[in-house]
Design an enzyme around this catalytic site. Structure first.
Site, short mmCIF file in Angstrom:
data_model
loop_
_atom_site.label_atom_id
_atom_site.label_comp_id
_atom_site.label_asym_id
_atom_site.label_seq_id
_atom_site.Cartn_x
_atom_site.Cartn_y
_atom_site.Cartn_z
N CYS A 4 0.84 -1.21 0.00
CA CYS A 4 0.00 0.00 0.00
C CYS A 4 0.88 1.25 0.00
O CYS A 4 1.72 1.44 0.88
CB CYS A 4 -0.91 0.00 1.22
SG CYS A 4 -1.77 1.56 1.47
N CYS A 7 0.55 3.40 3.17
CA CYS A 7 1.27 2.81 4.30
C CYS A 7 2.76 3.13 4.19
O CYS A 7 3.42 3.47 5.17
CB CYS A 7 1.08 1.30 4.34
SG CYS A 7 -0.49 0.76 5.04
N ASP A 30 -0.75 16.36 -1.70
CA ASP A 30 -1.15 15.48 -2.80
C ASP A 30 -0.17 15.67 -3.97
O ASP A 30 0.23 16.79 -4.29
CB ASP A 30 -2.59 15.81 -3.24
CG ASP A 30 -3.19 14.71 -4.10
OD1 ASP A 30 -4.14 14.05 -3.65
OD2 ASP A 30 -2.70 14.51 -5.24
N HIS A 46 -3.48 1.03 8.53
CA HIS A 46 -4.21 0.81 7.28
C HIS A 46 -5.68 0.47 7.53
O HIS A 46 -5.99 -0.50 8.24
CB HIS A 46 -3.57 -0.32 6.47
CG HIS A 46 -4.24 -0.51 5.15
ND1 HIS A 46 -3.77 0.08 3.99
CD2 HIS A 46 -5.37 -1.18 4.81
CE1 HIS A 46 -4.60 -0.23 3.00
NE2 HIS A 46 -5.56 -1.00 3.47
N ASN A 85 -13.47 10.18 -0.72
CA ASN A 85 -14.00 9.31 -1.77
C ASN A 85 -14.03 7.89 -1.21
O ASN A 85 -13.00 7.38 -0.76
CB ASN A 85 -13.10 9.37 -3.01
CG ASN A 85 -13.09 10.75 -3.64
OD1 ASN A 85 -14.10 11.46 -3.60
ND2 ASN A 85 -11.96 11.14 -4.20
N GLY A 91 -15.41 7.06 -6.19
CA GLY A 91 -14.21 7.38 -6.98
C GLY A 91 -12.91 7.20 -6.22
O GLY A 91 -11.90 7.83 -6.53
N HIS A 96 -6.47 3.12 0.85
CA HIS A 96 -6.06 3.39 2.24
C HIS A 96 -6.82 4.67 2.57
O HIS A 96 -6.58 5.71 1.94
CB HIS A 96 -4.54 3.58 2.32
CG HIS A 96 -4.00 3.90 3.69
ND1 HIS A 96 -2.93 3.22 4.24
CD2 HIS A 96 -4.33 4.86 4.59
CE1 HIS A 96 -2.65 3.73 5.43
NE2 HIS A 96 -3.48 4.74 5.66
N HIS A 98 -8.38 8.01 3.20
CA HIS A 98 -7.76 9.34 3.26
C HIS A 98 -8.83 10.42 3.12
O HIS A 98 -9.84 10.21 2.45
CB HIS A 98 -6.69 9.50 2.18
CG HIS A 98 -7.16 9.16 0.80
ND1 HIS A 98 -7.25 7.85 0.35
CD2 HIS A 98 -7.61 9.94 -0.21
CE1 HIS A 98 -7.72 7.84 -0.88
NE2 HIS A 98 -7.96 9.10 -1.25
N HIS A 100 -9.25 14.24 1.74
CA HIS A 100 -8.66 15.36 0.99
C HIS A 100 -9.01 16.65 1.71
O HIS A 100 -10.17 16.86 2.09
CB HIS A 100 -9.28 15.43 -0.42
CG HIS A 100 -8.99 14.26 -1.30
ND1 HIS A 100 -8.01 14.27 -2.26
CD2 HIS A 100 -9.57 13.03 -1.37
CE1 HIS A 100 -8.01 13.11 -2.90
NE2 HIS A 100 -8.94 12.34 -2.38
P1 5GP Z 1 -8.64 9.14 -4.29
O1 5GP Z 1 -9.06 9.26 -5.74
O2 5GP Z 1 -8.30 7.72 -3.91
O3 5GP Z 1 -9.61 9.80 -3.35
O4 5GP Z 1 -7.34 10.03 -4.18
C1 5GP Z 1 -6.04 9.54 -4.19
C2 5GP Z 1 -5.12 10.74 -4.21
O5 5GP Z 1 -3.82 10.31 -3.91
C3 5GP Z 1 -5.07 11.46 -5.56
O6 5GP Z 1 -5.46 12.82 -5.40
C4 5GP Z 1 -3.61 11.31 -5.99
O7 5GP Z 1 -3.13 12.47 -6.63
C5 5GP Z 1 -2.90 11.06 -4.66
N1 5GP Z 1 -1.70 10.22 -4.75
C6 5GP Z 1 -1.61 9.01 -5.36
N2 5GP Z 1 -0.36 8.50 -5.20
C7 5GP Z 1 0.33 9.41 -4.46
C8 5GP Z 1 1.68 9.44 -3.97
O8 5GP Z 1 2.48 8.53 -4.17
N3 5GP Z 1 2.05 10.53 -3.26
C9 5GP Z 1 1.18 11.55 -3.00
N4 5GP Z 1 1.66 12.59 -2.28
N5 5GP Z 1 -0.10 11.55 -3.45
C10 5GP Z 1 -0.51 10.49 -4.18
ZN ZN Z 2 -2.24 1.36 3.67
#
Ligand code: 5GP
Ligand code: ZN
Length: 112
Positions: A4, A7, A30, A46, A85, A91, A96, A98, A100
């Site tokens: 992950c 993680c 992000d 996680h 999300n 979406g 994991h 999170h 925003h």
């Molecule tokens: P989700 O669509 O799952 O709500 O958002 C995932 C977010 O994680 C996206 O906005 C994407 O830009 C961000 N993201 C994905 N991989 C990484 C990473 O390796 N580092 C960082 N800092 N952000 C990431």
């Molecule tokens: Zn995780």
């Protein structure tokens, strides 16, 4: 969860721009910011989705982090938007949980 990405960020196996940390939570920028400020707040432990969090202390610490980040980045006056999300229809791409946190400009209205 050894494969992950969040993680790995929480364990500092992968670099990210950390902006906040306490015992249970980290927040970082992000990689693909959708606003002038775009932070991701995650539990270090996680959980796939928000539905899997069974520890109220984690939820408390997430909201504590929101308040502290808002103060630290001077966005407590003008405000910000929180988004979670959840799963396919929400979406969610990274499985994991999170939150925003978007700020730093007048955000466009999407659905709500
Ligand atoms: P989700 O669509 O799952 O709500 O958002 C995932 C977010 O994680 C996206 O906005 C994407 O830009 C961000 N993201 C994905 N991989 C990484 C990473 O390796 N580092 C960082 N800092 N952000 C990431
Ligand atoms: Zn995780």
């Amino acid at each position: 969860m050894s494969d992950c990405i969040f993680c790995k960020i929480a364990n500092k196996e992968i670099n990210s721009e950390l902006i906040y940390e306490n015992d249970n939570i980290v927040a970082f920028k992000d990689l693909n910011p959708r606003a002038k400020m775009h932070f991701l707040i995650i539990p270090k432990k996680h959980y796939d989705t928000i539905l899997d969090i069974d520890d109220t202390k984690i939820m408390q610490d997430i909201f504590k982090a929101v308040k502290e980040i808002a103060k630290k980045y001077n966005i407590d006056e003008k405000g910000f938007r929180l988004i979670n999300n959840c799963k396919e229809d929400g979406g969610q791409e990274v499985m994991h949980m999170h939150i925003h946190m978007l700020a730093g400009e007048k955000l466009k209205t999407t659905i709500i």
